[in-house]
Enzyme design. Structure first.
Site, PDB file in Angstrom:
ATOM      1  N   ASP A   1     -14.962  -7.662  25.907  1.00 24.30           N
ATOM      2  CA  ASP A   1     -15.526  -6.785  26.934  1.00 24.30           C
ATOM      3  C   ASP A   1     -16.794  -7.373  27.543  1.00 24.30           C
ATOM      4  O   ASP A   1     -17.017  -7.284  28.750  1.00 24.30           O
ATOM      5  CB  ASP A   1     -15.834  -5.405  26.349  1.00 24.30           C
ATOM      6  CG  ASP A   1     -14.579  -4.633  25.982  1.00 24.30           C
ATOM      7  OD1 ASP A   1     -13.474  -5.189  26.106  1.00 24.30           O
ATOM      8  OD2 ASP A   1     -14.710  -3.470  25.569  1.00 24.30           O
TER       9      ASP A   1
ATOM     10  N   ARG B   1      -8.731 -11.138  23.765  1.00 21.66           N
ATOM     11  CA  ARG B   1      -8.785 -10.324  22.558  1.00 21.66           C
ATOM     12  C   ARG B   1      -8.678 -11.238  21.341  1.00 21.66           C
ATOM     13  O   ARG B   1      -7.940 -12.235  21.357  1.00 21.66           O
ATOM     14  CB  ARG B   1      -7.612  -9.341  22.576  1.00 21.66           C
ATOM     15  CG  ARG B   1      -7.649  -8.282  21.484  1.00 21.66           C
ATOM     16  CD  ARG B   1      -8.858  -7.417  21.607  1.00 21.66           C
ATOM     17  NE  ARG B   1      -8.538  -5.999  21.466  1.00 21.66           N
ATOM     18  CZ  ARG B   1      -9.409  -5.088  21.063  1.00 21.66           C
ATOM     19  NH1 ARG B   1     -10.641  -5.450  20.745  1.00 21.66           N
ATOM     20  NH2 ARG B   1      -9.071  -3.818  21.000  1.00 21.66           N
TER      21      ARG B   1
ATOM     22  N   GLY C   1     -23.275  -7.939  22.470  1.00 24.42           N
ATOM     23  CA  GLY C   1     -21.833  -8.212  22.357  1.00 24.42           C
ATOM     24  C   GLY C   1     -21.309  -8.964  23.561  1.00 24.42           C
ATOM     25  O   GLY C   1     -20.128  -8.853  23.902  1.00 24.42           O
TER      26      GLY C   1
ATOM     27  N   SER D   1     -15.432   4.873  21.114  1.00 25.76           N
ATOM     28  CA  SER D   1     -14.062   4.436  20.837  1.00 25.76           C
ATOM     29  C   SER D   1     -13.115   5.604  20.620  1.00 25.76           C
ATOM     30  O   SER D   1     -13.505   6.648  20.082  1.00 25.76           O
ATOM     31  CB  SER D   1     -14.066   3.548  19.583  1.00 25.76           C
ATOM     32  OG  SER D   1     -12.771   3.325  19.100  1.00 25.76           O
TER      33      SER D   1
ATOM     34  N   TYR E   1     -15.102   2.547  10.548  1.00 22.53           N
ATOM     35  CA  TYR E   1     -15.418   2.173  11.934  1.00 22.53           C
ATOM     36  C   TYR E   1     -15.509   3.411  12.817  1.00 22.53           C
ATOM     37  O   TYR E   1     -16.454   3.580  13.588  1.00 22.53           O
ATOM     38  CB  TYR E   1     -14.354   1.216  12.475  1.00 22.53           C
ATOM     39  CG  TYR E   1     -14.451   0.954  13.962  1.00 22.53           C
ATOM     40  CD1 TYR E   1     -15.401   0.076  14.466  1.00 22.53           C
ATOM     41  CD2 TYR E   1     -13.597   1.586  14.869  1.00 22.53           C
ATOM     42  CE1 TYR E   1     -15.505  -0.169  15.830  1.00 22.53           C
ATOM     43  CE2 TYR E   1     -13.683   1.349  16.226  1.00 22.53           C
ATOM     44  CZ  TYR E   1     -14.642   0.471  16.694  1.00 22.53           C
ATOM     45  OH  TYR E   1     -14.742   0.248  18.043  1.00 22.53           O
TER      46      TYR E   1
ATOM     47  N   GLU F   1     -11.040   5.642  18.404  1.00 22.80           N
ATOM     48  CA  GLU F   1     -10.924   5.791  16.948  1.00 22.80           C
ATOM     49  C   GLU F   1     -11.769   6.961  16.438  1.00 22.80           C
ATOM     50  O   GLU F   1     -11.555   7.422  15.320  1.00 22.80           O
ATOM     51  CB  GLU F   1     -11.343   4.498  16.244  1.00 22.80           C
ATOM     52  CG  GLU F   1     -10.348   3.363  16.390  1.00 22.80           C
ATOM     53  CD  GLU F   1      -9.059   3.578  15.603  1.00 22.80           C
ATOM     54  OE1 GLU F   1      -9.090   4.289  14.572  1.00 22.80           O
ATOM     55  OE2 GLU F   1      -8.018   3.032  16.010  1.00 22.80           O
TER      56      GLU F   1
ATOM     57  N   LYS G   1     -18.777   4.896  14.819  1.00 21.61           N
ATOM     58  CA  LYS G   1     -18.768   5.118  16.269  1.00 21.61           C
ATOM     59  C   LYS G   1     -19.132   6.560  16.619  1.00 21.61           C
ATOM     60  O   LYS G   1     -19.774   6.813  17.640  1.00 21.61           O
ATOM     61  CB  LYS G   1     -17.392   4.761  16.851  1.00 21.61           C
ATOM     62  CG  LYS G   1     -17.182   3.282  17.080  1.00 21.61           C
ATOM     63  CD  LYS G   1     -18.111   2.735  18.155  1.00 21.61           C
ATOM     64  CE  LYS G   1     -17.814   1.297  18.505  1.00 21.61           C
ATOM     65  NZ  LYS G   1     -18.768   0.765  19.517  1.00 21.61           N
TER      66      LYS G   1
END
Length: 367
Positions: free
Chosen positions: A35, A210, A30, A152, A175, A154, A179
């Site tokens: 990030d 972003r 990534g 995350s 998602y 989330e 995670k």
């Protein structure tokens, strides 16, 4: 050549080789994301050699790291990119065995929450199982590295705020579920095989890098285009959703700090403040003299099938053990992102742009 001159040059080469041997190596999945790009800047500033995994594409997708890249033949090059994919365990093992990194940062994922409802199986594979493949590749290649897993907020989903390291997970999206799986893969491998694996449970963190489909950049980039006359409205979903927003370059410092600790652990990283999407829009529109009520339109397609109402980080552990806490205020975060989008549209910024609180960022001209 005089013998003393030859000896001096020879010793210089030896010193350079010693320096190279001592240079830490990091491997980042990534790396082309928000990030990944800031983490690369941080690691290069600290003297690392950085290797990144990128997917082959017919179009270039490396814009966030182009300012850091040098041709591999350049003797000063310390950033190297490798084609591969997180669904190719054999390729990952081969790369890790060759690079022999000291630190691995697992950042690659399908990271858009709303999109995960439309592509749940892909999200489960790219966000959850990819971590397992990477951990298995490290074991198979027998690389004694330290591992960072990008977890995350989330994962907390509907859990009562504030959320800390021992708050039970209650994910509300494919998602978030993926995670949670990646988190437990990391924790299980840490306990089963003694691997140095840390989970960083990061709350929302934003920047000018972003993607524009995320709400912060969607708001600021659309406002800039409205001022330019390119668009007339800002379409959003739930304005009352509350999030804990921070500045991405600060959060990558927390990632690095986790891998410098003698023992691996799990840490919640956030600002400790919560703000609604409505507040975000109010601040951004007032900064440029727009009337929020006139430009914001609600589109039901942006509602999630299951919503996360409040995310709020309890960062006590990170402050005490890592010595980390966020510095940039929410309003200044909005200013930095909005200013970047205004400049991108060629619009004069009508407010003072806050100084970047990150010291190592000052050497880079790209926000």
């Amino acid at each position: 050549m005089h013998r003393s001159v030859f000896l001096f040059q020879y010793l210089q080469k030896i010193d350079k080789l010693r320096t190279i041997r001592k240079m830490k190596k990091a491997f980042i999945t990534g790396i082309t994301g928000q990030d990944g790009s800031y983490l690369t800047e941080l690691l290069l500033a600290k003297g690392y050699e950085v290797h990144g995994l990128i997917r082959r594409s017919s179009t270039f997708n490396t814009s966030r790291i182009e300012h850091l890249y040098l041709d591999p033949h350049n003797p000063n090059a310390r950033l190297f990119l490798h084609h591969g994919d997180l669904n190719e365990g054999t390729v990952l093992m081969r790369l890790l065995a060759t690079i022999q990194p000291d630190e691995v940062y697992s950042l690659g994922a399908q990271s858009h929450v709303r999109v995960s409802f439309d592509n749940p199986v892909y999200t489960g594979d790219a966000t959850g199982l990819s971590t397992l493949r990477l951990l298995e590749a490290i074991r198979d290649a027998k690389v004694p590295c330290r591992f960072y897993q990008a977890s995350s907020s989330e994962m907390f989903g509907a859990a009562n705020p504030p959320q800390h390291e021992h708050t039970p997970f209650y994910p509300r999206s494919p998602y978030g579920v993926a995670k949670v799986a990646a988190f437990w893969y990391g924790k299980n491998y840490r306990e089963a095989y003694g691997m140095h694996i840390s989970n960083g449970i990061l709350f929302n963190h934003e920047s000018p890098r972003r993607g524009e489909t995320f709400v912060t950049r969607k708001v600021t980039s659309t406002i800039a285009r409205i001022l330019k006359g390119k668009e007339s409205a800002l379409y959003l979903g739930n304005l009352d959703a509350k999030r804990d927003w921070g500045y991405a370059p600060e959060y990558v410092e927390a990632m690095w700090k986790m891998l410098q600790m003698p023992n691996p652990d799990d840490y919640v990283i956030g600002s400790g403040e919560t703000h609604t999407v409505r507040e975000l829009v109010e601040i951004a529109t007032k900064l440029v003299g727009l009337d929020m009520e006139k430009i914001v339109k609600i589109d039901p397609k942006y509602y999630r099938p299951t919503e996360v109402d409040v995310l709020l980080a309890d960062t006590t552990k990170a402050k005490e053990k890592l010595g980390w806490e966020n510095k940039l205020s929410f309003e200044n975060l909005v200013k930095i992102i909005l200013a970047s989008d205004l400049e991108r549209e060629g619009i004069e910024v009508p407010f003072e742009i806050p100084e970047d609180p990150i010291e190592w960022r000052k050497q880079y001209t790209v926000r």
